[in-house]
Motif scaffolding. Sequence first.
Motif, mmCIF file in Angstrom:
data_model
loop_
_atom_site.group_PDB
_atom_site.id
_atom_site.type_symbol
_atom_site.label_atom_id
_atom_site.label_comp_id
_atom_site.label_asym_id
_atom_site.label_seq_id
_atom_site.Cartn_x
_atom_site.Cartn_y
_atom_site.Cartn_z
ATOM 1 N N SER A 113 0.813 -1.219 0.000
ATOM 2 C CA SER A 113 0.000 0.000 0.000
ATOM 3 C C SER A 113 0.845 1.268 0.000
ATOM 4 O O SER A 113 0.298 2.372 -0.059
ATOM 5 C CB SER A 113 -0.939 0.009 1.208
ATOM 6 O OG SER A 113 -0.204 0.113 2.423
ATOM 7 N N HIS A 114 2.164 1.113 0.072
ATOM 8 C CA HIS A 114 3.068 2.277 0.082
ATOM 9 C C HIS A 114 4.239 2.036 -0.861
ATOM 10 O O HIS A 114 4.518 0.902 -1.248
ATOM 11 C CB HIS A 114 3.583 2.550 1.493
ATOM 12 C CG HIS A 114 2.500 2.905 2.475
ATOM 13 N ND1 HIS A 114 1.980 4.169 2.605
ATOM 14 C CD2 HIS A 114 1.816 2.126 3.358
ATOM 15 C CE1 HIS A 114 1.039 4.170 3.531
ATOM 16 N NE2 HIS A 114 0.928 2.946 4.006
ATOM 17 N N VAL A 115 4.932 3.107 -1.184
ATOM 18 C CA VAL A 115 6.083 3.034 -2.089
ATOM 19 C C VAL A 115 7.393 3.216 -1.337
ATOM 20 O O VAL A 115 8.344 2.464 -1.537
ATOM 21 C CB VAL A 115 5.971 4.092 -3.204
ATOM 22 C CG1 VAL A 115 7.227 4.085 -4.083
ATOM 23 C CG2 VAL A 115 4.726 3.856 -4.053
ATOM 24 N N GLU A 116 7.432 4.196 -0.454
ATOM 25 C CA GLU A 116 8.660 4.489 0.281
ATOM 26 C C GLU A 116 8.889 3.438 1.369
ATOM 27 O O GLU A 116 7.943 2.979 2.021
ATOM 28 C CB GLU A 116 8.592 5.882 0.910
ATOM 29 C CG GLU A 116 8.464 7.011 -0.102
ATOM 30 C CD GLU A 116 9.622 7.042 -1.072
ATOM 31 O OE1 GLU A 116 10.764 6.738 -0.635
ATOM 32 O OE2 GLU A 116 9.403 7.375 -2.250
ATOM 33 N N ILE A 117 10.150 3.067 1.550
ATOM 34 C CA ILE A 117 10.505 2.009 2.498
ATOM 35 C C ILE A 117 10.003 2.325 3.902
ATOM 36 O O ILE A 117 9.394 1.473 4.567
ATOM 37 C CB ILE A 117 12.027 1.790 2.521
ATOM 38 C CG1 ILE A 117 12.509 1.292 1.159
ATOM 39 C CG2 ILE A 117 12.410 0.797 3.614
ATOM 40 C CD1 ILE A 117 14.013 1.268 1.030
ATOM 41 N N PRO A 152 20.255 4.189 2.934
ATOM 42 C CA PRO A 152 20.944 5.095 3.855
ATOM 43 C C PRO A 152 20.960 6.547 3.407
ATOM 44 O O PRO A 152 21.101 7.452 4.221
ATOM 45 C CB PRO A 152 22.370 4.520 3.914
ATOM 46 C CG PRO A 152 22.512 3.702 2.668
ATOM 47 C CD PRO A 152 21.148 3.151 2.404
ATOM 48 N N ASP A 153 20.797 6.796 2.106
ATOM 49 C CA ASP A 153 20.810 8.170 1.628
ATOM 50 C C ASP A 153 19.547 8.934 2.021
ATOM 51 O O ASP A 153 19.489 10.152 1.894
ATOM 52 C CB ASP A 153 20.942 8.202 0.105
ATOM 53 C CG ASP A 153 19.836 7.416 -0.593
ATOM 54 O OD1 ASP A 153 19.532 6.311 -0.123
ATOM 55 O OD2 ASP A 153 19.298 7.908 -1.596
ATOM 56 N N THR A 154 18.520 8.229 2.533
ATOM 57 C CA THR A 154 17.268 8.894 2.918
ATOM 58 C C THR A 154 17.166 9.073 4.431
ATOM 59 O O THR A 154 16.140 9.534 4.917
ATOM 60 C CB THR A 154 16.058 8.056 2.450
ATOM 61 O OG1 THR A 154 16.029 6.832 3.172
ATOM 62 C CG2 THR A 154 16.100 7.803 0.962
#
Length: 202
Positions: free
Chosen positions: A81-85, A192-194
Amino acid sequence: MVNRFHDTAHRQMRDGILDAAAAEAVARGWKGLQMQSVAAASGVSRQTLYNTFTNKHGLAQALVLRLTEQFLDGVEQALNSHVEIYDQWVAAIRYTLDAAAADPLLKAVLTADGSDELLPLLTSEAGPVIRAARNRLSAVLRATRPDLNHDDITVATEAAARLAISHIVLPLHPTEQAAEQIAQLVDRFLAPDTRDSSPKAS
Protein backbone atom coordinates in the motif's frame (compact mmCIF):
# COMPACT_ATOMS: atom_id res chain seq x y z
CA MET A 1 -5.68 -35.73 -11.30
CA VAL A 2 -6.09 -38.25 -8.46
CA ASN A 3 -3.05 -36.85 -6.65
CA ARG A 4 -4.40 -33.32 -6.96
CA PHE A 5 -7.75 -34.32 -5.44
CA HIS A 6 -5.93 -36.23 -2.70
CA ASP A 7 -3.77 -33.21 -1.92
CA THR A 8 -6.82 -30.94 -1.80
CA ALA A 9 -8.68 -33.33 0.50
CA HIS A 10 -5.66 -33.64 2.79
CA ARG A 11 -5.26 -29.87 2.93
CA GLN A 12 -8.94 -29.41 3.76
CA MET A 13 -8.73 -32.07 6.46
CA ARG A 14 -5.62 -30.44 7.91
CA ASP A 15 -7.26 -27.00 7.91
CA GLY A 16 -10.32 -28.46 9.64
CA ILE A 17 -8.15 -29.94 12.37
CA LEU A 18 -6.32 -26.65 12.87
CA ASP A 19 -9.62 -24.76 13.03
CA ALA A 20 -10.84 -27.14 15.73
CA ALA A 21 -7.55 -26.92 17.64
CA ALA A 22 -7.58 -23.12 17.53
CA ALA A 23 -11.13 -23.04 18.88
CA GLU A 24 -10.20 -25.47 21.66
CA ALA A 25 -7.10 -23.46 22.60
CA VAL A 26 -9.08 -20.22 22.77
CA ALA A 27 -11.93 -21.78 24.76
CA ARG A 28 -9.97 -24.01 27.14
CA GLY A 29 -6.39 -22.74 27.06
CA TRP A 30 -3.58 -24.82 25.65
CA LYS A 31 -3.25 -26.97 28.76
CA GLY A 32 -6.95 -27.74 28.58
CA LEU A 33 -6.81 -28.79 24.94
CA GLN A 34 -7.31 -32.53 24.47
CA MET A 35 -6.22 -34.28 21.28
CA GLN A 36 -9.30 -36.52 21.42
CA SER A 37 -11.56 -33.46 21.58
CA VAL A 38 -9.80 -31.92 18.57
CA ALA A 39 -10.19 -35.15 16.62
CA ALA A 40 -13.88 -35.37 17.45
CA ALA A 41 -14.55 -31.71 16.62
CA SER A 42 -12.79 -32.02 13.26
CA GLY A 43 -14.41 -35.34 12.35
CA VAL A 44 -11.24 -37.44 12.14
CA SER A 45 -9.92 -40.31 14.18
CA ARG A 46 -7.38 -39.76 16.90
CA GLN A 47 -4.92 -41.88 14.92
CA THR A 48 -5.36 -39.63 11.87
CA LEU A 49 -4.70 -36.63 14.07
CA TYR A 50 -1.46 -38.12 15.34
CA ASN A 51 -0.45 -39.29 11.87
CA THR A 52 -0.86 -35.72 10.61
CA PHE A 53 0.83 -33.79 13.44
CA THR A 54 2.77 -36.50 15.40
CA ASN A 55 1.88 -35.08 18.83
CA LYS A 56 0.49 -32.06 20.64
CA HIS A 57 3.70 -30.10 20.11
CA GLY A 58 3.53 -30.75 16.38
CA LEU A 59 -0.04 -29.46 16.41
CA ALA A 60 1.14 -26.34 18.25
CA GLN A 61 3.85 -25.73 15.65
CA ALA A 62 1.34 -26.04 12.83
CA LEU A 63 -1.06 -23.66 14.55
CA VAL A 64 1.61 -21.01 15.09
CA LEU A 65 2.88 -21.31 11.51
CA ARG A 66 -0.63 -20.98 10.10
CA LEU A 67 -1.25 -17.96 12.30
CA THR A 68 2.02 -16.50 11.00
CA GLU A 69 0.90 -16.95 7.39
CA GLN A 70 -2.41 -15.26 8.18
CA PHE A 71 -0.58 -12.29 9.69
CA LEU A 72 1.74 -12.17 6.68
CA ASP A 73 -1.24 -11.79 4.34
CA GLY A 74 -2.04 -8.50 6.07
CA VAL A 75 1.60 -7.46 6.30
CA GLU A 76 2.00 -8.01 2.57
CA GLN A 77 -1.01 -5.80 1.88
CA ALA A 78 0.45 -3.11 4.14
CA LEU A 79 3.78 -3.20 2.32
CA ASN A 80 2.08 -3.02 -1.07
CA SER A 81 0.00 0.00 0.00
CA HIS A 82 3.07 2.28 0.08
CA VAL A 83 6.08 3.03 -2.09
CA GLU A 84 8.66 4.49 0.28
CA ILE A 85 10.51 2.01 2.50
CA TYR A 86 9.84 3.91 5.72
CA ASP A 87 6.11 4.19 5.02
CA GLN A 88 5.93 0.53 4.00
CA TRP A 89 7.40 -0.67 7.25
CA VAL A 90 5.52 1.68 9.54
CA ALA A 91 2.31 0.31 8.01
CA ALA A 92 3.53 -3.30 8.12
CA ILE A 93 4.68 -3.26 11.73
CA ARG A 94 1.66 -1.29 12.89
CA TYR A 95 -0.61 -3.88 11.29
CA THR A 96 1.37 -6.74 12.83
CA LEU A 97 1.27 -5.37 16.37
CA ASP A 98 -2.38 -4.30 16.21
CA ALA A 99 -3.48 -7.65 14.75
CA ALA A 100 -1.42 -9.57 17.29
CA ALA A 101 -2.95 -7.65 20.20
CA ALA A 102 -6.46 -8.47 18.97
CA ASP A 103 -5.96 -12.13 18.02
CA PRO A 104 -7.50 -14.56 20.56
CA LEU A 105 -5.27 -17.48 19.59
CA LEU A 106 -2.12 -15.43 20.00
CA LYS A 107 -3.37 -14.34 23.39
CA ALA A 108 -3.61 -18.03 24.29
CA VAL A 109 0.00 -18.46 23.12
CA LEU A 110 1.23 -15.57 25.27
CA THR A 111 -0.71 -16.33 28.47
CA ALA A 112 0.78 -18.19 31.38
CA ASP A 113 -1.54 -21.10 30.62
CA GLY A 114 0.09 -21.73 27.26
CA SER A 115 3.55 -20.35 27.84
CA ASP A 116 5.31 -23.63 28.66
CA GLU A 117 4.52 -25.26 25.32
CA LEU A 118 3.53 -22.42 22.99
CA LEU A 119 5.64 -19.39 23.90
CA PRO A 120 8.96 -21.05 22.90
CA LEU A 121 7.55 -21.22 19.35
CA LEU A 122 7.86 -17.41 19.30
CA THR A 123 11.12 -17.23 21.25
CA SER A 124 13.73 -19.98 21.53
CA GLU A 125 12.09 -22.10 18.80
CA ALA A 126 11.00 -19.24 16.54
CA GLY A 127 13.21 -20.21 13.59
CA PRO A 128 10.36 -21.49 11.36
CA VAL A 129 8.27 -18.36 12.04
CA ILE A 130 11.18 -16.01 11.31
CA ARG A 131 12.10 -17.88 8.12
CA ALA A 132 8.50 -17.79 6.91
CA ALA A 133 8.29 -14.05 7.50
CA ARG A 134 11.70 -13.37 5.99
CA ASN A 135 11.01 -15.37 2.83
CA ARG A 136 7.52 -13.98 2.26
CA LEU A 137 8.39 -10.34 2.91
CA SER A 138 11.67 -10.51 1.00
CA ALA A 139 9.73 -11.64 -2.05
CA VAL A 140 7.36 -8.69 -1.68
CA LEU A 141 10.18 -6.15 -1.41
CA ARG A 142 12.10 -7.63 -4.32
CA ALA A 143 8.99 -7.29 -6.47
CA THR A 144 8.09 -3.76 -5.35
CA ARG A 145 11.65 -2.42 -5.01
CA PRO A 146 13.82 -4.05 -7.70
CA ASP A 147 16.37 -1.26 -7.19
CA LEU A 148 17.40 -2.67 -3.79
CA ASN A 149 20.09 -5.27 -3.20
CA HIS A 150 18.50 -8.70 -2.72
CA ASP A 151 20.90 -9.79 0.01
CA ASP A 152 20.26 -6.56 1.92
CA ILE A 153 16.52 -7.15 1.66
CA THR A 154 16.94 -10.61 3.19
CA VAL A 155 18.92 -9.21 6.12
CA ALA A 156 16.48 -6.36 6.68
CA THR A 157 13.32 -8.46 6.58
CA GLU A 158 14.75 -11.04 8.96
CA ALA A 159 15.79 -8.32 11.41
CA ALA A 160 12.37 -6.66 11.16
CA ALA A 161 10.64 -9.99 11.78
CA ARG A 162 12.77 -10.65 14.86
CA LEU A 163 12.06 -7.18 16.24
CA ALA A 164 8.33 -7.42 15.58
CA ILE A 165 8.13 -10.76 17.39
CA SER A 166 10.09 -9.27 20.28
CA HIS A 167 7.58 -6.42 20.57
CA ILE A 168 4.67 -8.89 20.43
CA VAL A 169 6.11 -11.04 23.22
CA LEU A 170 7.36 -8.13 25.35
CA PRO A 171 5.72 -4.83 24.35
CA LEU A 172 7.77 -1.99 25.84
CA HIS A 173 6.46 0.88 23.69
CA PRO A 174 3.16 1.99 22.16
CA THR A 175 2.45 0.44 18.77
CA GLU A 176 3.10 3.61 16.79
CA GLN A 177 6.47 4.18 18.43
CA ALA A 178 7.57 0.58 17.93
CA ALA A 179 6.48 0.71 14.28
CA GLU A 180 8.44 3.91 13.68
CA GLN A 181 11.57 2.54 15.37
CA ILE A 182 11.62 -0.65 13.31
CA ALA A 183 10.79 1.25 10.12
CA GLN A 184 13.67 3.65 10.72
CA LEU A 185 16.12 0.78 11.13
CA VAL A 186 14.96 -0.92 7.92
CA ASP A 187 14.93 2.37 6.01
CA ARG A 188 18.40 3.38 7.13
CA PHE A 189 19.81 -0.03 6.26
CA LEU A 190 18.20 -0.35 2.83
CA ALA A 191 18.27 3.30 1.79
CA PRO A 192 20.94 5.09 3.86
CA ASP A 193 20.81 8.17 1.63
CA THR A 194 17.27 8.89 2.92
CA ARG A 195 18.08 8.74 6.62
CA ASP A 196 17.91 12.50 7.09
CA SER A 197 14.44 12.76 5.56
CA SER A 198 12.71 9.98 7.54
CA PRO A 199 10.46 11.13 10.39
CA LYS A 200 11.96 10.58 13.79
CA ALA A 201 10.24 8.55 16.48
CA SER A 202 9.54 10.42 19.68
